[in-house]
Design a protein around this motif. Sequence first.
Motif, PDB file in Angstrom:
ATOM      1  N   PRO A 108      10.509  80.978  85.316  1.00 34.95           N
ATOM      2  CA  PRO A 108       9.995  80.402  84.986  1.00 34.95           C
ATOM      3  C   PRO A 108      10.282  79.688  86.261  1.00 34.95           C
ATOM      4  O   PRO A 108      11.515  78.915  85.337  1.00 34.95           O
ATOM      5  CB  PRO A 108       8.998  80.687  83.250  1.00 34.95           C
ATOM      6  N   ILE A 109       8.743  78.606  87.031  1.00 38.35           N
ATOM      7  CA  ILE A 109       9.599  78.011  87.559  1.00 38.35           C
ATOM      8  C   ILE A 109       8.786  76.230  87.061  1.00 38.35           C
ATOM      9  O   ILE A 109       8.846  75.016  86.976  1.00 38.35           O
ATOM     10  CB  ILE A 109       8.664  77.982  88.976  1.00 38.35           C
ATOM     11  N   TRP A 110       7.340  76.995  86.964  1.00 33.99           N
ATOM     12  CA  TRP A 110       6.374  76.096  86.818  1.00 33.99           C
ATOM     13  C   TRP A 110       6.397  76.071  84.650  1.00 33.99           C
ATOM     14  O   TRP A 110       6.146  76.825  84.160  1.00 33.99           O
ATOM     15  CB  TRP A 110       4.386  76.372  87.616  1.00 33.99           C
ATOM     16  N   PHE A 111       5.282  74.793  84.365  1.00 29.11           N
ATOM     17  CA  PHE A 111       5.186  75.069  83.280  1.00 29.11           C
ATOM     18  C   PHE A 111       4.347  74.359  82.547  1.00 29.11           C
ATOM     19  O   PHE A 111       3.554  73.536  83.673  1.00 29.11           O
ATOM     20  CB  PHE A 111       6.751  74.123  82.562  1.00 29.11           C
ATOM     21  N   CYS A 112       3.718  73.820  81.488  1.00 29.78           N
ATOM     22  CA  CYS A 112       2.055  73.464  81.012  1.00 29.78           C
ATOM     23  C   CYS A 112       2.092  73.113  79.598  1.00 29.78           C
ATOM     24  O   CYS A 112       2.688  74.055  78.866  1.00 29.78           O
ATOM     25  CB  CYS A 112       0.814  74.000  81.828  1.00 29.78           C
ATOM     26  N   VAL A 113       1.738  71.521  79.614  1.00 36.98           N
ATOM     27  CA  VAL A 113       1.268  71.351  77.582  1.00 36.98           C
ATOM     28  C   VAL A 113      -0.082  71.507  77.604  1.00 36.98           C
ATOM     29  O   VAL A 113      -0.713  72.104  78.169  1.00 36.98           O
ATOM     30  CB  VAL A 113       1.911  69.446  77.655  1.00 36.98           C
ATOM     31  N   GLU A 114       0.027  71.861  76.112  1.00 33.12           N
ATOM     32  CA  GLU A 114      -1.152  72.086  76.145  1.00 33.12           C
ATOM     33  C   GLU A 114      -2.150  70.645  75.111  1.00 33.12           C
ATOM     34  O   GLU A 114      -0.881  69.528  74.789  1.00 33.12           O
ATOM     35  CB  GLU A 114      -1.265  73.035  74.886  1.00 33.12           C
ATOM     36  N   VAL A 115      -3.522  70.605  76.149  1.00 32.60           N
ATOM     37  CA  VAL A 115      -3.706  68.883  75.456  1.00 32.60           C
ATOM     38  C   VAL A 115      -4.718  69.634  75.083  1.00 32.60           C
ATOM     39  O   VAL A 115      -5.837  70.282  74.588  1.00 32.60           O
ATOM     40  CB  VAL A 115      -4.682  68.358  77.272  1.00 32.60           C
ATOM     41  N   LYS A 116      -5.564  68.529  73.844  1.00 33.71           N
ATOM     42  CA  LYS A 116      -6.323  68.389  72.885  1.00 33.71           C
ATOM     43  C   LYS A 116      -7.424  67.403  73.028  1.00 33.71           C
ATOM     44  O   LYS A 116      -6.573  65.518  73.892  1.00 33.71           O
ATOM     45  CB  LYS A 116      -5.805  67.960  71.086  1.00 33.71           C
TER      46      LYS A 116
END
Length: 168
Positions: A108-116
Amino acid sequence: MGANTENKKTTLNSSSQYWLMKSEPDVFSIQDLKKNKTTLWEGVRNYQARNFMTKEMQVGDLVLFYHSNATPPGVAGLATVSKAAIPDPTQFDKKSEYFDPKATKEKPIWFCVEVKFVSEFPHFVSLEEIRKDAKLSEMMVIQKGSRLSIQPVKAKDFQHLQKLGQQS
DNA sequence: GCCAACGTTGGC
DNA sequence: GCCAACGTTGGC
């Protein structure tokens, strides 16, 4: 004197950090986050912003939720990083506007965090207000040409801005 | 809608 | 590796 073994990087890595994250309220606003409780921060397609998420963000870090391309633009509330970075699912989705043909599940190239969601400010802190506040003059968001969608924020700037936002 | 600033792409 | 062309961001 004994050996000088102090390693400043260790202290840096263990301390929590502060961020500003931009979202267009027409697409996803602080009110949407309030409703949904959490969201995956999908669609980041900038390496610098990605690297902040994968290398520096930690669960528990606090986030200034910024409304960009809005009238007016500014900080609408607070969020927190609730999950560490995972591969951004939209890069694999041919129907997504964020589809990236170069990305594979193995690489994978792109990542994301989870935000609350944390809070919606009783007082929306507009970009203009940030600009006029001498104490916030170092913030990246008011530097000329600063388009980065995820920006580090200094603790003193975070605290001052939070104070402004919580005034009713 | 305009446009400055910035990032990415691709020819060489 | 340079850099012109192009695309995007985002305030105004």
